[in-house]
Design a protein around this motif. Structure first.
Motif, PDB file in Angstrom:
ATOM      1  N   PRO A 102       0.819  -1.221   0.000  1.00  0.00           N
ATOM      2  CA  PRO A 102       0.000   0.000   0.000  1.00  0.00           C
ATOM      3  C   PRO A 102       0.849   1.267   0.000  1.00  0.00           C
ATOM      4  N   GLU A 103       1.998   1.225   0.693  1.00  0.00           N
ATOM      5  CA  GLU A 103       2.867   2.394   0.706  1.00  0.00           C
ATOM      6  C   GLU A 103       3.390   2.704  -0.694  1.00  0.00           C
ATOM      7  N   GLY A 104       3.766   1.660  -1.424  1.00  0.00           N
ATOM      8  CA  GLY A 104       4.254   1.852  -2.786  1.00  0.00           C
ATOM      9  C   GLY A 104       3.200   2.455  -3.690  1.00  0.00           C
ATOM     10  N   HIS A 105       1.966   1.970  -3.571  1.00  0.00           N
ATOM     11  CA  HIS A 105       0.873   2.536  -4.367  1.00  0.00           C
ATOM     12  C   HIS A 105       0.640   3.995  -3.997  1.00  0.00           C
ATOM     13  N   ALA A 106       0.623   4.299  -2.707  1.00  0.00           N
ATOM     14  CA  ALA A 106       0.352   5.665  -2.257  1.00  0.00           C
ATOM     15  C   ALA A 106       1.433   6.634  -2.742  1.00  0.00           C
ATOM     16  N   VAL A 107       2.689   6.248  -2.592  1.00  0.00           N
ATOM     17  CA  VAL A 107       3.783   7.127  -3.026  1.00  0.00           C
ATOM     18  C   VAL A 107       3.719   7.348  -4.534  1.00  0.00           C
ATOM     19  N   ALA A 108       3.461   6.295  -5.294  1.00  0.00           N
ATOM     20  CA  ALA A 108       3.391   6.427  -6.747  1.00  0.00           C
ATOM     21  C   ALA A 108       2.249   7.349  -7.172  1.00  0.00           C
ATOM     22  N   VAL A 109       1.077   7.156  -6.573  1.00  0.00           N
ATOM     23  CA  VAL A 109      -0.081   7.983  -6.944  1.00  0.00           C
ATOM     24  C   VAL A 109       0.158   9.451  -6.594  1.00  0.00           C
ATOM     25  N   VAL A 110       0.648   9.707  -5.386  1.00  0.00           N
ATOM     26  CA  VAL A 110       0.877  11.094  -4.960  1.00  0.00           C
ATOM     27  C   VAL A 110       1.952  11.749  -5.820  1.00  0.00           C
ATOM     28  N   ALA A 111       3.050  11.048  -6.097  1.00  0.00           N
ATOM     29  CA  ALA A 111       4.130  11.636  -6.888  1.00  0.00           C
ATOM     30  C   ALA A 111       3.702  11.905  -8.324  1.00  0.00           C
ATOM     31  N   ILE A 112       2.994  10.961  -8.919  1.00  0.00           N
ATOM     32  CA  ILE A 112       2.550  11.158 -10.301  1.00  0.00           C
ATOM     33  C   ILE A 112       1.522  12.284 -10.373  1.00  0.00           C
ATOM     34  N   ALA A 113       0.577  12.311  -9.440  1.00  0.00           N
ATOM     35  CA  ALA A 113      -0.417  13.389  -9.429  1.00  0.00           C
ATOM     36  C   ALA A 113       0.254  14.739  -9.198  1.00  0.00           C
ATOM     37  N   GLY A 114       1.205  14.793  -8.286  1.00  0.00           N
ATOM     38  CA  GLY A 114       1.917  16.047  -8.041  1.00  0.00           C
ATOM     39  C   GLY A 114       2.703  16.506  -9.246  1.00  0.00           C
ATOM     40  N   ALA A 115       3.383  15.585  -9.923  1.00  0.00           N
ATOM     41  CA  ALA A 115       4.161  15.944 -11.106  1.00  0.00           C
ATOM     42  C   ALA A 115       3.255  16.446 -12.226  1.00  0.00           C
ATOM     43  N   VAL A 116       2.116  15.789 -12.419  1.00  0.00           N
ATOM     44  CA  VAL A 116       1.176  16.232 -13.458  1.00  0.00           C
ATOM     45  C   VAL A 116       0.618  17.608 -13.119  1.00  0.00           C
ATOM     46  N   TYR A 117       0.240  17.817 -11.857  1.00  0.00           N
ATOM     47  CA  TYR A 117      -0.288  19.113 -11.437  1.00  0.00           C
ATOM     48  C   TYR A 117       0.739  20.218 -11.659  1.00  0.00           C
ATOM     49  N   LEU A 118       1.977  19.968 -11.264  1.00  0.00           N
ATOM     50  CA  LEU A 118       3.022  20.979 -11.429  1.00  0.00           C
ATOM     51  C   LEU A 118       3.310  21.254 -12.903  1.00  0.00           C
ATOM     52  N   ALA A 119       3.296  20.214 -13.727  1.00  0.00           N
ATOM     53  CA  ALA A 119       3.543  20.413 -15.152  1.00  0.00           C
ATOM     54  C   ALA A 119       2.423  21.228 -15.783  1.00  0.00           C
ATOM     55  N   VAL A 120       1.175  20.943 -15.405  1.00  0.00           N
ATOM     56  CA  VAL A 120       0.041  21.701 -15.941  1.00  0.00           C
ATOM     57  C   VAL A 120       0.088  23.146 -15.456  1.00  0.00           C
ATOM     58  N   ALA A 121       0.570  23.358 -14.232  1.00  0.00           N
ATOM     59  CA  ALA A 121       0.668  24.707 -13.674  1.00  0.00           C
ATOM     60  C   ALA A 121       1.846  25.481 -14.257  1.00  0.00           C
ATOM     61  N   GLY A 122       2.631  24.850 -15.103  1.00  0.00           N
ATOM     62  CA  GLY A 122       3.736  25.541 -15.744  1.00  0.00           C
ATOM     63  C   GLY A 122       5.053  25.441 -14.997  1.00  0.00           C
ATOM     64  N   GLN A 123       5.097  24.681 -13.933  1.00  0.00           N
ATOM     65  CA  GLN A 123       6.327  24.522 -13.162  1.00  0.00           C
ATOM     66  C   GLN A 123       6.985  23.199 -13.544  1.00  0.00           C
ATOM     67  N   VAL A 124       7.555  23.189 -14.737  1.00  0.00           N
ATOM     68  CA  VAL A 124       8.108  21.965 -15.297  1.00  0.00           C
ATOM     69  C   VAL A 124       9.304  21.477 -14.477  1.00  0.00           C
ATOM     70  N   LEU A 125      10.169  22.385 -14.049  1.00  0.00           N
ATOM     71  CA  LEU A 125      11.330  21.978 -13.269  1.00  0.00           C
ATOM     72  C   LEU A 125      10.909  21.302 -11.962  1.00  0.00           C
ATOM     73  N   ALA A 126       9.903  21.847 -11.299  1.00  0.00           N
ATOM     74  CA  ALA A 126       9.414  21.237 -10.066  1.00  0.00           C
ATOM     75  C   ALA A 126       8.802  19.861 -10.357  1.00  0.00           C
ATOM     76  N   ALA A 127       8.119  19.720 -11.488  1.00  0.00           N
ATOM     77  CA  ALA A 127       7.548  18.429 -11.870  1.00  0.00           C
ATOM     78  C   ALA A 127       8.652  17.396 -12.110  1.00  0.00           C
ATOM     79  N   VAL A 128       9.742  17.827 -12.729  1.00  0.00           N
ATOM     80  CA  VAL A 128      10.871  16.929 -12.970  1.00  0.00           C
ATOM     81  C   VAL A 128      11.507  16.517 -11.642  1.00  0.00           C
ATOM     82  N   VAL A 129      11.603  17.433 -10.691  1.00  0.00           N
ATOM     83  CA  VAL A 129      12.158  17.121  -9.378  1.00  0.00           C
ATOM     84  C   VAL A 129      11.291  16.088  -8.665  1.00  0.00           C
ATOM     85  N   VAL A 130       9.974  16.244  -8.733  1.00  0.00           N
ATOM     86  CA  VAL A 130       9.064  15.282  -8.093  1.00  0.00           C
ATOM     87  C   VAL A 130       9.196  13.910  -8.762  1.00  0.00           C
TER      88      VAL A 130
END
Length: 167
Positions: A102-130
């Protein structure tokens, strides 16, 4: 200004030379501690590493890697590099670890969602860091690579590790 830029170039060249020397020393140390020579005698490897630097060192390291591959079954450590519980199991494909807890699923979902959100918000570098942080977490919390057989054996090996209830 010319003196400053010349100094910067000189420092960059010296750092590059230092990096190549350190790489050669690393390759020579690996060669010195190796049990056997790979394809050619150790002396030939040493000459190649020093005279054809850094390409000689890269060829030596690749030759060592090719030599290690064998048709023998790979033994798998049931524990990840960090902690005692594996969040990601052995890859089913060549480079894709799958969440195994469950921890692996949670980390993957949160990281992917965060990276997508940051990329859509125009913060590509932050998305790459995530995304990079997710890759590091997977590396540290996964079992080593294996094939289909290792994936099937993973739950049994994970449950047989010392310190689990019943052992």
């Amino acid at each position: 200004m010319e003196g400053l830029s010349a100094s910067v170039v000189l420092i960059a060249i010296l750092l590059g030379v230092l990096l190549v020397v350190v790489f050669d020393v690393f390759c020579l140390l690996r060669l010195g501690t190796a049990n056997t020579a790979h394809f050619v005698p150790k002396f030939v490897w040493a000459v190649l590493i020093v005279c054809a630097s850094p390409a000689g060192g890269l060829v030596y390291l690749l030759a060592r890697r090719l030599r290690k591959r064998s048709p023998e079954p790979m033994t798998m450590r049931p524990r990840p590099l960090l902690g005692s519980k594996a969040w990601y199991g052995p890859p089913r494909a060549e480079h894709s670890h799958s969440p195994a807890s469950p921890e692996g699923h949670a980390v993957a979902v949160v990281a992917i969602a965060g990276a997508v959100y940051l990329a859509v918000a125009g913060q590509v570098l932050a998305a790459v860091v995530v995304a990079g942080a997710l890759v590091i977490i997977v590396f540290l919390k996964a079992t080593p690579p294996g094939g289909a057989r290792e994936w099937k054996e993973f739950p049994a090996r994970r449950d047989q590790r010392p310190g689990t209830p019943g052992h």
